[in-house]
Design an enzyme around this catalytic site. Structure first.
Site, PDB file in Angstrom:
ATOM      1  N   ASP A   1       0.829  -1.202   0.000  1.00  0.00           N
ATOM      2  CA  ASP A   1       0.000   0.000   0.000  1.00  0.00           C
ATOM      3  C   ASP A   1       0.865   1.253   0.000  1.00  0.00           C
ATOM      4  O   ASP A   1       2.084   1.198   0.214  1.00  0.00           O
ATOM      5  CB  ASP A   1      -0.905   0.020   1.245  1.00  0.00           C
ATOM      6  CG  ASP A   1      -1.935  -1.096   1.234  1.00  0.00           C
ATOM      7  OD1 ASP A   1      -2.298  -1.560   0.133  1.00  0.00           O
ATOM      8  OD2 ASP A   1      -2.382  -1.506   2.328  1.00  0.00           O
TER       9      ASP A   1
ATOM     10  N   TYR B   1       6.849  -9.646   6.927  1.00  0.00           N
ATOM     11  CA  TYR B   1       6.871  -8.207   7.154  1.00  0.00           C
ATOM     12  C   TYR B   1       7.432  -7.913   8.535  1.00  0.00           C
ATOM     13  O   TYR B   1       7.366  -8.750   9.446  1.00  0.00           O
ATOM     14  CB  TYR B   1       5.455  -7.621   7.089  1.00  0.00           C
ATOM     15  CG  TYR B   1       4.864  -7.487   5.713  1.00  0.00           C
ATOM     16  CD1 TYR B   1       4.919  -6.279   5.018  1.00  0.00           C
ATOM     17  CD2 TYR B   1       4.217  -8.560   5.104  1.00  0.00           C
ATOM     18  CE1 TYR B   1       4.344  -6.145   3.763  1.00  0.00           C
ATOM     19  CE2 TYR B   1       3.654  -8.436   3.840  1.00  0.00           C
ATOM     20  CZ  TYR B   1       3.719  -7.222   3.183  1.00  0.00           C
ATOM     21  OH  TYR B   1       3.169  -7.106   1.935  1.00  0.00           O
TER      22      TYR B   1
END
Length: 270
Positions: free
Chosen positions: A54, A115
């Site tokens: 994003d 992540y």
């Protein structure tokens, strides 16, 4: 055609995410523009990425692939990375470009994405040199509480409460790692690994965990939300700048790439 794997890093601060968008600066848009400049417009085709990050999300271990005519690849094999380094902006790097089996698919062949999310609870906030990749949390965080809460989210669940639902898409995911550490400089780092993530999932998980880490919610609360079938409005979505994609894993055996891609394409069901 020859399939080329690209390993990338980028500072997501000034990008509107990965995917090409009209009138917006995106990672894919900038990358394709420079590939077209070097190779000729339309020569590189089929750009596919492991994780469509994003806006504002960083990457140190992003993976993508493109297809090139074999003679084109032969001509640029030894120079492509260096030529891209001279054209790409400083917030986007292609670290390696290498030929890969045609069965390799950066998205569907992936076994996992990993992540990290960086948070500081220092009373003065984030260090100036780390302000782009570290969230400043206004309350003191307890490492044991964070890890206790994280443990309840491990495994395969329907993460609808933590996802922005898309039509005809499942929210069932398998988290294989979720833990926190406090580094010597005092920064708290969450590591989360799964086969895949749905939109906003990681940032929502971080929001739920941080509100338990600072004592405002019980450590059992994040796991109780797994019974919900809709996005939980009481789960905060933390800002994107603390988040970075650090690794994408693939089968070591090339013969397993196509099998993995086929399995991933099938809809996840209970």
């Amino acid at each position: 055609m020859t399939r080329i794997r690209l390993d990338l890093s980028y500072d997501g601060t000034d990008f509107s995410g990965w995917a090409v968008q009209p009138e917006r600066r995106t990672v894919a848009g900038v990358l394709m523009a420079e590939l077209d400049r070097i190779l000729g417009a339309g020569t590189a085709t089929g750009l596919t990425v492991a994780g469509r990050t994003d806006a504002g999300v960083h990457a140190t271990g992003q993976v993508a692939h493109v297809d090139l005519p074999g003679d084109t690849w032969s001509a640029v094999r030894e120079t492509l990375v260096r030529r891209l380094s001279g054209l790409l902006p400083l917030d986007l790097r292609v670290r390696t470009a290498q030929e890969t089996p045609p069965e390799f698919d950066a998205r569907f062949s992936a076994l996992y994405r990993r992540y990290e999310y960086r948070v500081t609870d220092a009373p003065f906030g984030a260090e100036p040199l780390r302000r782009r990749d570290t969230l400043a949390w206004p309350r003191r965080l307890d490492l044991d509480r964070l890890n206790e809460a994280a443990e309840g989210l491990l495994g395969e669940h329907d993460f609808a409460a933590y996802c922005r639902r898309k039509e005809n898409a499942t929210t069932i995911r398998r988290i294989t790692r979720l833990d926190w550490r406090r580094d010597p400089d005092g920064i708290l780092v969450a590591t989360v690994q799964a086969d895949a993530f749905c939109q906003n999932m990681v940032r929502s998980l971080m929001g739920g965990l941080l509100t338990t880490g600072d004592g405002r919610r019980p450590t059992t609360w994040p796991a109780t939300l797994l019974t919900r079938t809709q996005r939980a409005d009481d789960v905060p979505v933390v800002p994107p700048h603390g988040l970075a994609l650090v690794e994408v894993g693939y089968p070591e055996d090339a013969s397993a790439l196509a099998e993995r891609a086929d399995a991933t394409r099938r809809m996840r069901t209970r």
